[in-house]
Design an enzyme around this catalytic site. Structure first.
Site, PDB file in Angstrom:
ATOM      1  CB  CYS A 119      -0.908  -0.041   1.229  1.00 15.16           C
ATOM      2  SG  CYS A 119      -1.811   1.485   1.550  1.00 15.16           S
ATOM      3  CB  CYS A 164       0.184   1.933   4.065  1.00 14.72           C
ATOM      4  SG  CYS A 164      -1.531   1.378   3.905  1.00 14.72           S
TER       5      CYS A 164
END
Length: 109
Positions: A33, A36
């Protein structure tokens, strides 16, 4: 250099998060991600600057799917703040550090 945030697991979640004496922000994330990864330095900085008021931990949803499913995490990054074992607030999506601090002002001490 910012400190590394503690990783929690499905097995340690209850002890590390739900039974904590202070608010705990759980960053639900995954290695693949991008947002993230962008968020991580801001969370590390907040943990370093405000660690007396809130604990910040990470939970990899790929390695720990049960906890993510239990709390209905549908997209990442999702951050839940737990107080007294209950979700007090949820933040979804990557935000700049200043925006995160605004969202977390009640917990930062």
């Amino acid at each position: 250099m910012p400190m590394a945030l503690k990783n929690v697991t499905d097995d340690s979640f209850e002890q590390d998060v739900l039974k904590s004496d202070k608010p705990v922000l759980v960053d639900f994330w995954a290695a693949w991600c991008g947002p993230c990864r962008q968020l991580a330095p801001s969370l590390e900085a907040i943990a370093t600057e405000h660690g007396e008021g809130i604990e910040i931990v990470k939970l990899n949803i790929d390695e720990n799917p049960a906890t993510a499913a239990k709390y209905g995490v549908m997209s990442i990054p999702t951050m839940n703040v737990y107080v007294g074992g209950e979700v007090a607030t949820t933040i979804v999506g990557a935000k700049p550090k200043a925006a995160l601090e605004r969202d977390l002002k009640h917990f930062l001490g």
